[in-house]
Scaffold this motif. Structure first.
Motif, mmCIF file in Angstrom:
data_model
loop_
_atom_site.group_PDB
_atom_site.id
_atom_site.type_symbol
_atom_site.label_atom_id
_atom_site.label_comp_id
_atom_site.label_asym_id
_atom_site.label_seq_id
_atom_site.Cartn_x
_atom_site.Cartn_y
_atom_site.Cartn_z
ATOM 1 N N TRP A 166 0.909 -1.286 0.142
ATOM 2 C CA TRP A 166 -0.233 0.047 -0.015
ATOM 3 C C TRP A 166 0.943 1.282 0.049
ATOM 4 O O TRP A 166 0.343 2.240 -0.043
ATOM 5 N N LYS A 190 -2.435 -8.463 -7.522
ATOM 6 C CA LYS A 190 -3.292 -8.113 -6.348
ATOM 7 C C LYS A 190 -2.573 -6.877 -5.836
ATOM 8 O O LYS A 190 -1.627 -6.887 -4.905
ATOM 9 N N GLU A 193 -5.578 -4.074 -0.431
ATOM 10 C CA GLU A 193 -7.067 -3.794 -0.282
ATOM 11 C C GLU A 193 -7.058 -2.517 0.070
ATOM 12 O O GLU A 193 -8.263 -1.683 0.009
ATOM 13 N N GLY A 223 -4.882 -10.472 1.853
ATOM 14 C CA GLY A 223 -3.499 -11.143 1.778
ATOM 15 C C GLY A 223 -3.845 -12.524 2.123
ATOM 16 O O GLY A 223 -3.214 -13.539 1.271
ATOM 17 N N GLN A 228 -2.636 -15.375 -0.512
ATOM 18 C CA GLN A 228 -2.555 -16.752 -0.262
ATOM 19 C C GLN A 228 -2.602 -17.621 -1.564
ATOM 20 O O GLN A 228 -1.916 -18.411 -1.968
ATOM 21 N N PHE A 241 6.719 -10.124 -5.306
ATOM 22 C CA PHE A 241 6.099 -9.823 -3.894
ATOM 23 C C PHE A 241 6.902 -8.552 -3.202
ATOM 24 O O PHE A 241 8.020 -8.612 -3.121
ATOM 25 N N SER A 244 6.121 -7.195 3.649
ATOM 26 C CA SER A 244 7.071 -7.388 4.846
ATOM 27 C C SER A 244 7.831 -8.593 4.778
ATOM 28 O O SER A 244 7.291 -9.528 3.927
ATOM 29 N N THR A 247 5.682 -11.861 5.951
ATOM 30 C CA THR A 247 4.707 -12.348 4.587
ATOM 31 C C THR A 247 5.677 -12.633 3.563
ATOM 32 O O THR A 247 5.311 -14.000 2.928
ATOM 33 N N LEU A 266 11.688 -6.664 0.144
ATOM 34 C CA LEU A 266 10.862 -6.656 1.473
ATOM 35 C C LEU A 266 11.422 -5.638 2.568
ATOM 36 O O LEU A 266 11.783 -4.597 1.746
ATOM 37 N N ARG A 349 0.661 1.516 14.968
ATOM 38 C CA ARG A 349 1.791 0.635 15.053
ATOM 39 C C ARG A 349 3.115 1.571 15.073
ATOM 40 O O ARG A 349 4.094 1.491 15.825
ATOM 41 N N GLU A 399 12.062 -2.642 11.401
ATOM 42 C CA GLU A 399 11.552 -1.402 10.567
ATOM 43 C C GLU A 399 10.464 -0.935 11.070
ATOM 44 O O GLU A 399 9.196 -1.566 11.603
#
Ligand code: NDP
Length: 505
Positions: A166, A190, A193, A223, A228, A241, A244, A247, A266, A349, A399
């Motif tokens: 995102w 993908k 969202e 995700g 998946q 990809f 993170s 993931t 990543l 976070r 991070e």
């Protein structure tokens, strides 16, 4: 088909005359099989911008089927014709700059000026660059034994799955789709969202300029379901990809079933080293861009400032003053320099790391909270935050992915290198010095996929982007990425019609 604005009465969404909210599968805009919806939220005021279709496993399966069917003719199309479509798309995106910048600003919180000056132009450049490269992916002829010809072709993989985060949805979508398509692959992508709108808009523009049905399929979903399924789908040959490290690990495990090629971009914990001979004003401005641009939500952010002890006070005085002067505000206001973080969850976070820092003795030099202004209280803002910390502290190792930077001092080059290379990550690293020998010595020894000397966060589609260690493997962009999206086929020809010397009777 385009669905009309669902943005309600929010005047900030008034320019949203139309926004695509469905899945793109086989050239059609369709609802998800289960009919689920996901609300996409404006991070400036927490309102719903639009409800988009939710793709689940069955929708990914349909998208893969469409991509598989489209692949043979797409991969056999003359490479320059594939390139021409990408070039047309680049032109169309350029014409659509204002609208794309607007969509990105309301969906992600990026300041509109950044979208206009960086996100959209870089996206255009990316499609243009790979449009130009499509017909330049040459094979080779290998000097082998006399009487034999051996040539090596680069062939596309087939259906590739791409999962985009995102933080830079528009730009990262171009980094993934442009080279994959130039190489002749069909794509199932993908977006996150949380920020789907610009990817859906790009899908509309792709249909407009004539990409054949099924060559690009867009599945907006979560995700753990759609992502998946992309990772474990037996018909997807490669996955790219960005996200993170945790993931990324899950994706590697899920991809093992059919031994997909995997490319991972990543996290990072970029060291940004300022030596005693640096041009201090340049280093101050460059370091602010390195960490505060895009609210610090960048894998290549320079999130650890390391200062030679002799210039630390001078640098910090200027740097904290600059950080305190950054204009937070509505992403749609052209004067805004920093918008809200992209989601409420992420804001919480990032702020939680302030306590983490304090628990280990960190000193907050500036920021550390949301803004006091009432006008901004419904947005997911975090003020530019500078924390003095030890290099072993969690905030200097993990991070944070926000406008949050740690600072510390070092005595000499050796100590600087030791601290810079002390994390598990190895994505970007930067240094500021006038000493050319030191600059190259540091660049040689930094554990990183990218090094910036007297600059930070420079990217270009011609230059490989990616990391080492827990920052992932494989590269985006540059010519390297064309190898990621193709595989070698070695063809042997018995030119002299020789009979093999074995088993002769
Ligand atoms: P994630 O890695 O969870 O999300 C990135 C993308 O992966 C999203 O599209 C996500 O979908 C998808 N995804 C999640 N789970 C799976 C899965 N099991 N299989 C396939 N795809 C999946 O990152 P977060 O958004 O949770 O952010 C957490 C942290 O990750 C950040 O604070 C930052 O440190 C790091 N990050 C790094 C990025 C980078 O540029 N390298 C980008 C984004 C995050 P969904 O949105 O539905 O979860």
């Amino acid at each position: 088909m385009t669905i009309q604005n669902q943005g309600g009465n929010n005047p900030r969404h008034a320019k949203l005359q139309s926004v695509q909210t469905k899945l793109l599968i086989n050239g059609e805009w369709v609802d998800g099989v289960d009919g689920g919806k996901i609300a996409t939220i404006d991070p400036y005021d927490g309102t719903v911008i639009a409800e988009i279709a939710e793709a689940r496993e069955a929708d990914v399966d349909l998208a893969v089927e469409a991509a598989k069917a489209a692949f043979p003719s797409w991969s056999k199309m003359a490479a320059h014709d594939r390139g021409r479509l990408l070039l047309k798309l680049a032109d169309r995106i350029e014409e659509d700059t204002e609208y794309l910048a607007y969509l990105e600003a309301i969906d992600t919180g990026h300041p509109i000026n950044d979208c206009l000056r960086l996100d959209v132009p870089r996206t255009v450049l990316c499609y243009r660059y790979f449009g130009g490269i499509a017909d330049k992916v040459e094979g080779s002829v290998i000097p082998v034994d006399a009487g034999f010809l051996n040539y090596v072709k680069r062939e596309p993989i087939g259906v590739v799955g791409q999962i985009v985060p995102w933080n830079f949805p528009l730009m990262f979508t171009s980094w993934k789709m442009a080279p994959a398509l130039a190489a002749g692959n069909a794509v199932v992508i993908k977006p996150s969202e949380i920020t789907p709108l610009t990817t859906l808009r790009i899908g509309e523009l792709m249909m407009e300029v004539g990409f054949p049905p099924g060559v690009v399929n867009i599945v907006t979903g979560y995700g753990h379901t759609a992502g998946q399924r992309i990772s474990d789908h037996p018909e997807i040959g490669k996955i790219s990809f960005t996200g993170s490290t945790d993931t990324g690990r899950r994706i590697v495990q899920a991809s093992a079933g059919n031994l997909k090629k995997v490319q991972l971009e990543l996290g990072g914990k970029g060291p940004n080293i300022v030596f005693e001979d640096a041009n201090i004003p340049a280093a101050v401005g460059g370091s602010a861009f390195a960490i505060f641009h895009n609210q610090g939500q960048a894998c290549i952010a320079g999130s650890r400032i390391m200062l030679h002890e002799s210039i630390a006070d001078n640098f910090l005085e200027k740097f904290t003053a600059l950080a305190g002067s950054i204009r937070l505000g509505d992403p749609l206001d052209p004067n805004t320099e920093m918008g809200p973080l992209t989601s409420e969850l992420h804001q919480k976070r990032v702020l939680s790391f302030v306590d983490v820092a304090k628990e280990q003795g960190g000193e907050v030099l500036c920021g550390g909270a949301g803004p006091e202004s009432e006008a901004l209280e419904s947005g997911y803002f975090v003020k530019p935050t500078i924390v003095r910390a030890k290099y072993t502290d969690r905030v200097a190792q993990e991070e944070v992915f926000g406008p949050f930077v740690t600072v510390l001092t070092f005595k000499d080059d050796e100590e600087a290198l030791k601290i810079a290379n002390s994390t598990d990550y190895g994505l970007g690293a930067g240094l500021w010095t006038r000493d050319i020998t030191r600059a190259h010595r540091m660049a040689d020894n930094l554990h990183a996929g990218m090094v910036w000397i007297n600059c930070y966060k420079r990217v270009h589609p011609g230059s490989p982007f990616g990391g080492v260690g827990q920052s992932g493997y494989g590269r985006e962009m540059g010519f390297d990425v064309m190898r990621e999206y193709t595989q070698a086929k070695s063809v042997w020809v018995n030119v002299d019609a020789q009979i093999p010397p074995f088993y002769q009777r």
